[in-house]
Design an enzyme around this catalytic site. Sequence first.
Site, PDB file in Angstrom:
ATOM      1  N   THR A 111      40.425  83.187  75.066  1.00  0.00           N
ATOM      2  CA  THR A 111      40.398  82.902  73.629  1.00  0.00           C
ATOM      3  C   THR A 111      41.138  81.610  73.302  1.00  0.00           C
ATOM      4  OG1 THR A 111      40.163  85.253  73.205  1.00  0.00           O
ATOM      5  CG2 THR A 111      40.976  83.923  71.364  1.00  0.00           C
ATOM      6  N   ILE A 167      32.933  77.135  69.505  1.00  0.00           N
ATOM      7  CA  ILE A 167      31.650  77.106  68.782  1.00  0.00           C
ATOM      8  C   ILE A 167      31.252  78.514  68.333  1.00  0.00           C
ATOM      9  CG2 ILE A 167      29.207  76.479  68.916  1.00  0.00           C
ATOM     10  CD1 ILE A 167      30.016  74.678  71.347  1.00  0.00           C
ATOM     11  N   HIS A 184      28.184  80.033  67.955  1.00  0.00           N
ATOM     12  CA  HIS A 184      26.814  79.710  68.356  1.00  0.00           C
ATOM     13  C   HIS A 184      25.818  80.387  67.413  1.00  0.00           C
ATOM     14  CE1 HIS A 184      28.010  77.837  72.136  1.00  0.00           C
ATOM     15  NE2 HIS A 184      28.741  78.892  72.442  1.00  0.00           N
ATOM     16  N   ILE A 241      33.059  89.619  78.731  1.00  0.00           N
ATOM     17  CA  ILE A 241      32.836  88.914  77.455  1.00  0.00           C
ATOM     18  C   ILE A 241      32.999  87.410  77.670  1.00  0.00           C
ATOM     19  CG2 ILE A 241      33.449  88.824  75.006  1.00  0.00           C
ATOM     20  CD1 ILE A 241      32.333  91.527  75.820  1.00  0.00           C
ATOM     21  N   CYS A 285      55.802  67.061  62.588  1.00  0.00           N
ATOM     22  CA  CYS A 285      54.821  66.506  63.540  1.00  0.00           C
ATOM     23  C   CYS A 285      54.078  65.376  62.840  1.00  0.00           C
ATOM     24  CB  CYS A 285      53.853  67.605  63.983  1.00  0.00           C
ATOM     25  SG  CYS A 285      52.456  66.981  64.916  1.00  0.00           S
ATOM     26  N   CYS A 312      50.801  62.524  70.621  1.00  0.00           N
ATOM     27  CA  CYS A 312      52.038  62.420  71.414  1.00  0.00           C
ATOM     28  C   CYS A 312      52.332  63.721  72.145  1.00  0.00           C
ATOM     29  CB  CYS A 312      53.215  61.997  70.534  1.00  0.00           C
ATOM     30  SG  CYS A 312      54.106  63.364  69.774  1.00  0.00           S
TER      31      CYS A 312
END
Length: 477
Positions: free
Chosen positions: A41, A47, A49, A334, A399, A436
Amino acid sequence: MYDVIIIGAGISGTTLARELSRYKLSVAVLEKEYDIATEATMANSAIVHSGHDPLPGTLKATFNIKGSRMYPKMSEELDIPYMPCGGMVVATSKEEEKTINELYQRGLTNRLSEDEIAILTREEILKMEPNISDHVISALHVPTTAVTFPWEAAIANMENAMDNGVELFLETKVTGITKDTHFTLETTQGEFHTRVVVNATGVYADQVQNMFVPADFEINVRRGEYYVLDRDVYEINSVIYPVPTDKGKGVIITPQYHGNVLLGPTSEEVPIKDMSKTTPSGLEYIKAHAKNSVKNIPYDKVIRSFAGGRASSSTHDFVIDDVKDSGFINIAGIESPGLTAAPAIAEHVTNNLISKHVTLTSNPDFNPYRKKVPRLDEMSQEERNELVAKDKRFGRIICRCETVTEGEIVDAINRNCGARSIVGVKNRVRAGAGRCQGGFCQTEVIRILAEQLDIDYTDVNYRKTGSHILKSRTKGD
Ligand SMILES: Cc1cc2nc3c(=O)[nH]c(=O)nc-3n(C[C@H](O)[C@H](O)[C@H](O)COP(=O)(O)OP(=O)(O)OC[C@H]3O[C@@H](n4cnc5c(N)ncnc54)[C@H](O)[C@@H]3O)c2cc1C
């Protein structure tokens, strides 16, 4: 005694935990790691899908389409990033054009409607994707394809499940399973007792079933490696798939919700211990294949590479069953499109398998909504000012690459299923996920974790117990 214990807190376990919290049941999730969503995970293409790809009649096909249709509502309720960007499978030869025509029919058989699938000419593609490769002659267009933020999807499901009464036990590895009148699970944190067990343990699912009765499937690990491009450096608007082969969907070019682009994955069978390792040959493979689909890739803007392991079943499909009607339920094998399919699998397992062993009575207190996440880079200036006026920490940027404030980090630590480590913070609010890679903000993240968790700086973990960045003080207080 629990009604249901879910082993494994990836997207399969966490969506099921939330689904079960709709009912008056006592539910626990046992996870062997220090945080949730650290395996498949964590390392995938992100995506959602559309459902054009799986073979008709498979569990993958059924749950892909259902899951993809559930994502918008789930994302809205849980405040999960969701970007409906569309996708195209590009053909570079007459032979590949034949395959996309077959995929068009497959998509319809899988129940995409006619306005959810189309064939585009090169001219139509160019209007949408200026960086498409000169080799591309046509494409299958699947506009319902979207991109999510996978680990936040799992974290949000777990948080909402906990808000609704589910218990989470981290660093609790299941090591043995027996059954008499009920199941007893031996774990690294002692015994747990339950009426129903759900095995959602990814690449370990065959080993975990073998603890109870021998599994009639085997899990092989297929590693996928990726490059990550910095945010906003390369224009790709849709998910660009090559024509699939028997090895899988191939090297995909995927725009991410936060402006990065992923190049990958590769597909190679490896032992579990090697599933997260990147290799020079894997990364070269990505370069060699990505250029068939797109051009002008700025490889000087790569900020990171990573790899994840697909839990590939010997049955070539998802394994979703109630072993000998015992109440030991597998959500196994899965691999892709498992991220997409997860909410639909959770609904099916609850309504059709778990319901045979415990009574499902609606939980009148169930709240489907997660408390909104304060995301300052998505707010208007007025909204930011309002928040800063309430709490100055929302005005302090920690950040710089991803523009994350102290207030956002504090919020991520203090929720149910909150961050407890430097990587935990990064996975929730992206502090350290930018160009960074934490070089500038890591010391500040350590300070905030220490303050919020009320521990010493030297006790702050990087990823798991004992992974301290700071070893000792060099000066007095
Ligand atoms: C390279 C790659 C690309 C992919 N791309 C996509 C995509 O774009 N779209 C899509 O829909 N799907 C994609 N997938 C598939 C998707 O990522 C997986 O299907 C999904 O994440 C599987 O989730 P899970 O919860 O079943 O397993 P995991 O996320 O692996 O979780 C299993 C959990 O069980 C825990 N666990 C294991 N053993 C024990 C134990 N004994 N006791 C306690 N805990 C245990 C693990 O620590 C782990 O947290 C991709 C996968 C890979 C690897």
